[in-house]
Design an enzyme around this catalytic site. Structure first.
Site, PDB file in Angstrom:
ATOM      1  N   ASN A 180       0.825  -1.116   0.029  1.00  0.00           N
ATOM      2  CA  ASN A 180       0.107   0.167   0.053  1.00  0.00           C
ATOM      3  C   ASN A 180       0.949   1.253  -0.116  1.00  0.00           C
ATOM      4  O   ASN A 180       0.411   2.163  -0.703  1.00  0.00           O
ATOM      5  CB  ASN A 180      -0.865   0.093   1.031  1.00  0.00           C
ATOM      6  CG  ASN A 180      -2.273  -0.886   1.053  1.00  0.00           C
ATOM      7  OD1 ASN A 180      -2.605  -0.992  -0.125  1.00  0.00           O
ATOM      8  ND2 ASN A 180      -2.422  -1.370   2.160  1.00  0.00           N
ATOM      9  N   HIS A 185      -3.111   2.476  -2.330  1.00  0.00           N
ATOM     10  CA  HIS A 185      -4.185   1.396  -2.022  1.00  0.00           C
ATOM     11  C   HIS A 185      -4.889   0.861  -3.007  1.00  0.00           C
ATOM     12  O   HIS A 185      -5.166  -0.324  -2.982  1.00  0.00           O
ATOM     13  CB  HIS A 185      -5.203   2.290  -0.962  1.00  0.00           C
ATOM     14  CG  HIS A 185      -4.625   2.490   0.375  1.00  0.00           C
ATOM     15  ND1 HIS A 185      -4.722   1.745   1.338  1.00  0.00           N
ATOM     16  CD2 HIS A 185      -4.188   3.677   0.766  1.00  0.00           C
ATOM     17  CE1 HIS A 185      -4.101   2.187   2.499  1.00  0.00           C
ATOM     18  NE2 HIS A 185      -3.709   3.532   2.321  1.00  0.00           N
ATOM     19  N   GLU A 215      -5.928  -8.327   5.002  1.00  0.00           N
ATOM     20  CA  GLU A 215      -5.128  -9.093   4.149  1.00  0.00           C
ATOM     21  C   GLU A 215      -5.311 -10.417   4.520  1.00  0.00           C
ATOM     22  O   GLU A 215      -4.293 -11.369   4.038  1.00  0.00           O
ATOM     23  CB  GLU A 215      -3.892  -8.277   3.762  1.00  0.00           C
ATOM     24  CG  GLU A 215      -2.850  -8.612   5.193  1.00  0.00           C
ATOM     25  CD  GLU A 215      -2.636  -7.501   5.991  1.00  0.00           C
ATOM     26  OE1 GLU A 215      -1.912  -7.080   6.410  1.00  0.00           O
ATOM     27  OE2 GLU A 215      -4.107  -6.725   6.079  1.00  0.00           O
TER      28      GLU A 215
END
Length: 294
Positions: A180, A185, A215
């Protein structure tokens, strides 16, 4: 994130607009992102989607341009047109300039995903979609945490009742924060979705693949013993390591750490079962990542 070198794909519908049925009733439903489940009716000639407070559908995210895209209802069809946005407008994961929407299309603007619904009974379609949202994760299109927990409780009861094996795999993406931070993102969302797609093709019909949160993912493996669960977990690890994760011409290296556990008589609760697999997952991370512990 720089957009240098990004190629836009102009998606052209095969049928001409004039040949399409009159767009009497249609709507967008938020399936991922802000105000999950909210419905936007598309009965006006033009609707602007963007970050601006003046936009008809406002998405307050940095990755969304002030005037990002617009929906045009011609009376015969409903078009989506990008308005020169910085990060682009996606239909079914394809970057578009202009597109004639079809029932069931997925529209991604920034990190928000809408589903386009049209037809004679739009209310029924909407309520069916809301019901689907109770079991499916909007981003990855695999099962969500709620469905996973309900399934695991049921499978634990079944395994104990009939004396059958039941294994659980928990895995998450190594150094996901770095993905990220380095690529943005939108790239992170792409990696999550692509990983789910890669794994989904390798599980049995009776297995349940779910996004547990962030995640982290889970797979419920009914009637699989510990040896075979470990073997399958390592197959997932290798498959992920070899898979291509390419976002906007940038290859993103992805690996996973995996925890495995198999049900024993002294484990009776789903959360207890999950904690054992999670502890093994974090042991895999502490041992150097990109490995399986069970």
């Amino acid at each position: 994130m720089s957009d240098t070198g990004r190629q836009k794909t102009v998606v052209t519908a095969i049928s001409k607009i004039s040949d399409r049925p009159v767009a009497k009733e249609a709507c967008l439903v938020v399936i991922y992102g802000m105000e999950l489940g909210k419905k936007y009716n598309l009965n006006r000639p033009q609707i602007i989607i963007g970050r601006s407070s003046k936009a008809d559908i406002q998405i307050d995210q940095e990755s969304v341009s002030r005037n990002h895209c617009k929906i045009i209802n011609t009376g015969k069809a409903i078009l989506l047109r990008d308005m020169g946005s910085t990060n682009g407008t996606y239909i079914n994961d394809e970057l578009i300039d202009e597109y004639v929407l079809k029932d069931g299309d997925f529209i991604k603007v920034g990190r928000c995903i809408f589903k386009f619904l049209s037809g004679n009974n739009i209310e029924n379609a909407y309520h069916e979609e809301i019901y689907r949202l109770t079991t499916i994760d909007g981003l990855t299109q695999i099962y969500n945490k709620r469905y996973f927990l309900e399934t695991l409780e049921r499978e634990i009861g079944r395994a104990q009742r009939y004396g059958r094996d039941l294994s659980l795999i928990m895995f998450d993406i190594d150094h996901f924060k770095q993905v990220n931070d380095s690529f943005g993102h939108l790239a992170g969302d792409y990696v999550l979705k692509q990983l789910a797609s890669v794994i989904k093709t390798r599980i049995r019909r009776e297995d349940v693949l779910a996004r547990y949160g962030g995640e982290e993912f889970a797979i419920v493996l009914p009637e699989i013993d510990h040896y075979n669960a470990m073997h399958f977990a390592d197959k997932i690890r290798k498959l992920t390591e070899k898979a291509s994760f390419k976002f906007e011409d940038t290859e993103i290296p992805v690996t996973v750490s995996v925890g495995v556990t198999t049900l024993t008589r002294d484990v009776t609760e789903a959360l207890e079962f999950i904690k054992i697999a999670d502890d093994h997952l974090y042991a895999a991370k502490n041992a150097g990542r990109n490995r399986v512990v069970g």
